[in-house]
Scaffold this motif. Structure first.
Motif, PDB file in Angstrom:
ATOM      1  N   GLY A 236      43.818 -39.430 -38.801  1.00  0.00           N
ATOM      2  CA  GLY A 236      44.197 -39.867 -37.459  1.00  0.00           C
ATOM      3  C   GLY A 236      44.160 -38.741 -36.439  1.00  0.00           C
ATOM      4  N   ARG A 237      45.220 -38.665 -35.644  1.00  0.00           N
ATOM      5  CA  ARG A 237      45.259 -37.684 -34.546  1.00  0.00           C
ATOM      6  C   ARG A 237      45.272 -36.244 -35.034  1.00  0.00           C
ATOM      7  NH1 ARG A 237      50.528 -35.793 -33.746  1.00  0.00           N
ATOM      8  NH2 ARG A 237      52.141 -36.921 -34.895  1.00  0.00           N
ATOM      9  N   HIS A 238      45.464 -36.059 -36.324  1.00  0.00           N
ATOM     10  CA  HIS A 238      45.504 -34.700 -36.890  1.00  0.00           C
ATOM     11  C   HIS A 238      44.108 -34.173 -37.235  1.00  0.00           C
ATOM     12  CE1 HIS A 238      49.826 -35.288 -37.219  1.00  0.00           C
ATOM     13  NE2 HIS A 238      49.607 -36.391 -37.894  1.00  0.00           N
ATOM     14  N   GLN A 239      43.079 -34.979 -37.036  1.00  0.00           N
ATOM     15  CA  GLN A 239      41.753 -34.592 -37.508  1.00  0.00           C
ATOM     16  C   GLN A 239      41.285 -33.246 -36.964  1.00  0.00           C
ATOM     17  OE1 GLN A 239      37.915 -36.347 -36.015  1.00  0.00           O
ATOM     18  NE2 GLN A 239      37.837 -37.230 -38.057  1.00  0.00           N
ATOM     19  N   MET A 240      41.157 -33.129 -35.651  1.00  0.00           N
ATOM     20  CA  MET A 240      40.616 -31.904 -35.070  1.00  0.00           C
ATOM     21  C   MET A 240      41.554 -30.701 -35.221  1.00  0.00           C
ATOM     22  SD  MET A 240      37.517 -32.339 -34.128  1.00  0.00           S
ATOM     23  CE  MET A 240      36.446 -33.794 -34.095  1.00  0.00           C
ATOM     24  N   PRO A 241      42.876 -30.856 -35.016  1.00  0.00           N
ATOM     25  CA  PRO A 241      43.752 -29.698 -35.234  1.00  0.00           C
ATOM     26  C   PRO A 241      43.687 -29.159 -36.662  1.00  0.00           C
ATOM     27  CG  PRO A 241      44.899 -31.350 -33.940  1.00  0.00           C
ATOM     28  CD  PRO A 241      43.613 -31.977 -34.393  1.00  0.00           C
ATOM     29  N   MET A 242      43.698 -30.040 -37.672  1.00  0.00           N
ATOM     30  CA  MET A 242      43.664 -29.557 -39.049  1.00  0.00           C
ATOM     31  C   MET A 242      42.302 -28.985 -39.404  1.00  0.00           C
ATOM     32  SD  MET A 242      46.748 -29.905 -39.799  1.00  0.00           S
ATOM     33  CE  MET A 242      46.506 -29.103 -41.376  1.00  0.00           C
ATOM     34  N   ALA A 243      41.232 -29.584 -38.873  1.00  0.00           N
ATOM     35  CA  ALA A 243      39.899 -29.040 -39.113  1.00  0.00           C
ATOM     36  C   ALA A 243      39.775 -27.640 -38.522  1.00  0.00           C
ATOM     37  CB  ALA A 243      38.839 -29.966 -38.524  1.00  0.00           C
ATOM     38  N   THR A 244      40.317 -27.454 -37.336  1.00  0.00           N
ATOM     39  CA  THR A 244      40.274 -26.139 -36.693  1.00  0.00           C
ATOM     40  C   THR A 244      41.079 -25.123 -37.499  1.00  0.00           C
ATOM     41  OG1 THR A 244      40.033 -27.187 -34.531  1.00  0.00           O
ATOM     42  CG2 THR A 244      40.742 -24.885 -34.561  1.00  0.00           C
ATOM     43  N   GLN A 245      42.257 -25.526 -37.980  1.00  0.00           N
ATOM     44  CA  GLN A 245      43.069 -24.632 -38.813  1.00  0.00           C
ATOM     45  C   GLN A 245      42.309 -24.242 -40.080  1.00  0.00           C
ATOM     46  OE1 GLN A 245      45.764 -23.134 -38.087  1.00  0.00           O
ATOM     47  NE2 GLN A 245      46.693 -24.309 -36.425  1.00  0.00           N
ATOM     48  N   ALA A 246      41.606 -25.186 -40.676  1.00  0.00           N
ATOM     49  CA  ALA A 246      40.836 -24.881 -41.883  1.00  0.00           C
ATOM     50  C   ALA A 246      39.788 -23.811 -41.601  1.00  0.00           C
ATOM     51  CB  ALA A 246      40.167 -26.148 -42.414  1.00  0.00           C
ATOM     52  N   ALA A 247      39.076 -23.961 -40.500  1.00  0.00           N
ATOM     53  CA  ALA A 247      38.062 -22.965 -40.152  1.00  0.00           C
ATOM     54  C   ALA A 247      38.692 -21.595 -39.915  1.00  0.00           C
ATOM     55  CB  ALA A 247      37.290 -23.422 -38.915  1.00  0.00           C
ATOM     56  N   LEU A 248      39.832 -21.577 -39.234  1.00  0.00           N
ATOM     57  CA  LEU A 248      40.524 -20.309 -38.968  1.00  0.00           C
ATOM     58  C   LEU A 248      40.979 -19.627 -40.248  1.00  0.00           C
ATOM     59  CD1 LEU A 248      42.682 -21.379 -35.892  1.00  0.00           C
ATOM     60  CD2 LEU A 248      40.941 -19.564 -35.899  1.00  0.00           C
ATOM     61  N   LEU A 249      41.317 -20.414 -41.263  1.00  0.00           N
ATOM     62  CA  LEU A 249      41.824 -19.865 -42.521  1.00  0.00           C
ATOM     63  C   LEU A 249      40.713 -19.547 -43.516  1.00  0.00           C
ATOM     64  CD1 LEU A 249      44.943 -22.179 -43.008  1.00  0.00           C
ATOM     65  CD2 LEU A 249      44.956 -19.735 -42.417  1.00  0.00           C
ATOM     66  N   GLY A 250      39.465 -19.737 -43.108  1.00  0.00           N
ATOM     67  CA  GLY A 250      38.356 -19.402 -43.991  1.00  0.00           C
ATOM     68  C   GLY A 250      37.897 -20.540 -44.882  1.00  0.00           C
ATOM     69  N   GLY A 251      38.309 -21.770 -44.563  1.00  0.00           N
ATOM     70  CA  GLY A 251      37.928 -22.916 -45.374  1.00  0.00           C
ATOM     71  C   GLY A 251      36.849 -23.758 -44.739  1.00  0.00           C
ATOM     72  N   ASN A 252      36.685 -24.947 -45.280  1.00  0.00           N
ATOM     73  CA  ASN A 252      35.709 -25.919 -44.807  1.00  0.00           C
ATOM     74  C   ASN A 252      36.465 -27.139 -44.285  1.00  0.00           C
ATOM     75  OD1 ASN A 252      33.350 -24.332 -45.951  1.00  0.00           O
ATOM     76  ND2 ASN A 252      34.518 -24.727 -47.820  1.00  0.00           N
ATOM     77  N   LEU A 253      35.752 -28.161 -43.824  1.00  0.00           N
ATOM     78  CA  LEU A 253      36.459 -29.255 -43.157  1.00  0.00           C
ATOM     79  C   LEU A 253      35.673 -30.544 -43.202  1.00  0.00           C
ATOM     80  CD1 LEU A 253      34.939 -29.615 -40.106  1.00  0.00           C
ATOM     81  CD2 LEU A 253      35.853 -27.304 -39.959  1.00  0.00           C
ATOM     82  N   ARG A 254      36.415 -31.636 -42.944  1.00  0.00           N
ATOM     83  CA  ARG A 254      35.799 -32.964 -42.914  1.00  0.00           C
ATOM     84  C   ARG A 254      36.216 -33.705 -41.657  1.00  0.00           C
ATOM     85  NH1 ARG A 254      36.730 -37.515 -47.626  1.00  0.00           N
ATOM     86  NH2 ARG A 254      37.607 -38.966 -46.092  1.00  0.00           N
ATOM     87  N   VAL A 255      35.259 -34.375 -41.039  1.00  0.00           N
ATOM     88  CA  VAL A 255      35.508 -35.254 -39.905  1.00  0.00           C
ATOM     89  C   VAL A 255      34.801 -36.577 -40.182  1.00  0.00           C
ATOM     90  CG1 VAL A 255      35.825 -33.384 -38.241  1.00  0.00           C
ATOM     91  CG2 VAL A 255      33.521 -34.319 -38.626  1.00  0.00           C
ATOM     92  N   GLY A 256      34.884 -37.509 -39.251  1.00  0.00           N
ATOM     93  CA  GLY A 256      34.212 -38.791 -39.401  1.00  0.00           C
ATOM     94  C   GLY A 256      35.147 -39.939 -39.107  1.00  0.00           C
ATOM     95  N   LEU A 257      34.557 -41.115 -38.828  1.00  0.00           N
ATOM     96  CA  LEU A 257      35.345 -42.277 -38.455  1.00  0.00           C
ATOM     97  C   LEU A 257      36.136 -42.853 -39.617  1.00  0.00           C
ATOM     98  CD1 LEU A 257      32.985 -44.167 -35.963  1.00  0.00           C
ATOM     99  CD2 LEU A 257      34.663 -42.398 -35.509  1.00  0.00           C
ATOM    100  N   GLU A 258      35.858 -42.434 -40.847  1.00  0.00           N
ATOM    101  CA  GLU A 258      36.748 -42.801 -41.955  1.00  0.00           C
ATOM    102  C   GLU A 258      38.141 -42.240 -41.725  1.00  0.00           C
ATOM    103  OE1 GLU A 258      37.507 -42.208 -46.746  1.00  0.00           O
ATOM    104  OE2 GLU A 258      35.483 -41.922 -45.972  1.00  0.00           O
ATOM    105  N   ASP A 259      38.223 -41.030 -41.187  1.00  0.00           N
ATOM    106  CA  ASP A 259      39.493 -40.310 -41.083  1.00  0.00           C
ATOM    107  C   ASP A 259      40.172 -40.489 -39.733  1.00  0.00           C
ATOM    108  OD1 ASP A 259      38.843 -39.361 -43.633  1.00  0.00           O
ATOM    109  OD2 ASP A 259      37.794 -37.624 -42.809  1.00  0.00           O
ATOM    110  N   SER A 260      39.388 -40.620 -38.676  1.00  0.00           N
ATOM    111  CA  SER A 260      39.935 -40.838 -37.340  1.00  0.00           C
ATOM    112  C   SER A 260      38.917 -41.584 -36.495  1.00  0.00           C
ATOM    113  CB  SER A 260      40.283 -39.514 -36.658  1.00  0.00           C
ATOM    114  OG  SER A 260      40.682 -39.739 -35.312  1.00  0.00           O
TER     115      SER A 260
END
Length: 310
Positions: A236-260
């Protein structure tokens, strides 16, 4: 140097229903187009579900998957990930049917049974397009999504070992990481493997930085950082904030209409590619690179797109 960020895109999923957004891909042609556009925008992995083209209801049949898997493969070099989550309430046999037929490079696998509550969405919509939608959401008020040790082992053996398919291990809580460790110790999961931290689903861990940091630390402790890749999806509304945090922490991320279904506050995303483009802009603004499909394949130890059955 920081590793390039692997973007996964999940174009349609099995949670949101047609009433919720006119932009949700439903038909095989729509799912194929959404996937190709997401790959062109920078997604190196496409996480796929199928739907009944008439009603939009989750559909685990290979007959439906077969209408878009080859189209996506022919048009892109993206890694194709066939979900074994299918739709809530389906048996493991039903959930695995498309993946064991397609023999994809990747498939998703939920790593623990859990309450999976999407019934709060009932409060947000009226005038449903299809009768199945409110019934499907209400069902989750008294529902446990079953992923037992027996069914997980069944998937690891009959899809993983039998087909050389690697998994996106979806971990909604700390216990799911320990379940992964159990199968690592049994020799049924071998590095490099891919952990997807799923945050923000009612019944799982909440979508906040403290939970992400704790799960990441525990995964490092359990597996050793050299043995796995990790990614984050925020619901939901956490998609972009959590994805950005993942990138900042050296990880990978997922987006898409399944999640938000949204691209911003109160604004529906008009496509999956729009979400991929937004997070790619953020990644590159942070001075990071986006991984190519071949870089994702190398880091995840995948068998290659020439060894699938579609």
């Amino acid at each position: 140097m920081p590793k390039p960020v692997i973007i996964t895109c999940a174009p349609t999923g099995g949670i949101h229903t047609p009433t919720m957004s006119e932009y949700l891909p439903i038909t095989p042609a729509e799912i194929a187009r959404a996937s190709i556009e997401a790959a062109e925008a920078g997604a190196s992995i496409i996480h796929l579900h199928a739907r009944d083209p008439e009603t939009g209801k989750p559909d685990p049949s290979y007959e439906t998957f077969s209408q878009f898997l080859p189209v996506i493969k022919q048009a892109t070099d993206a890694v194709i990930n066939v979900s074994t989550g299918a739709g809530l309430g389906m048996s493991m046999e039903e959930r695995l049917r498309a993946a064991t037929t397609a023999s994809p490079e990747m498939a998703s696998l939920n790593m623990g049974s859990m309450n999976f509550g999407i019934f709060p969405l009932l409060e947000k919509y009226d005038n449903w397009k299809f009768d199945w939608e409110p019934e499907f959401l209400e069902m989750t008020r008294d529902f446990i999504f079953p992923n037992t040790f027996a069914t997980i082992e069944y998937a690891l053996v009959n899809l993983g070992q039998a087909h050389g398919t690697k998994f996106e291990f979806e971990c909604y809580d700390l216990s799911h990481l320990h379940n992964v460790k159990y199968f690592v110790d049994k020799g049924l999961i071998k590095p490099p493997f891919f952990i997807q931290f799923v945050l923000g689903i009612l019944g799982g861990a909440g979508a906040d930085l403290a939970n992400l940091q704790h799960m990441h630390r525990m995964a490092d402790q359990l597996f050793g950082p050299e043995n796995y890749e990790w990614s984050v999806l925020g619901a939901g509304r956490h998609q972009m904030p959590m994805a950005t945090q993942a990138a900042l922490l050296g990880g990978n991320l997922r987006v898409g209409l399944e999640d938000s279904l949204f691209i911003g506050k109160g604004e529906l995303a008009v496509s999956n590619a729009q979400q991929v483009e937004k997070i790619r802009t953020i990644i590159e603004a942070l001075g990071l690179d986006v991984a190519t499909p071949d870089q994702a394949r190398e880091r995840l130890g995948l068998k290659g797109g020439d060894r699938v059955a579609f």
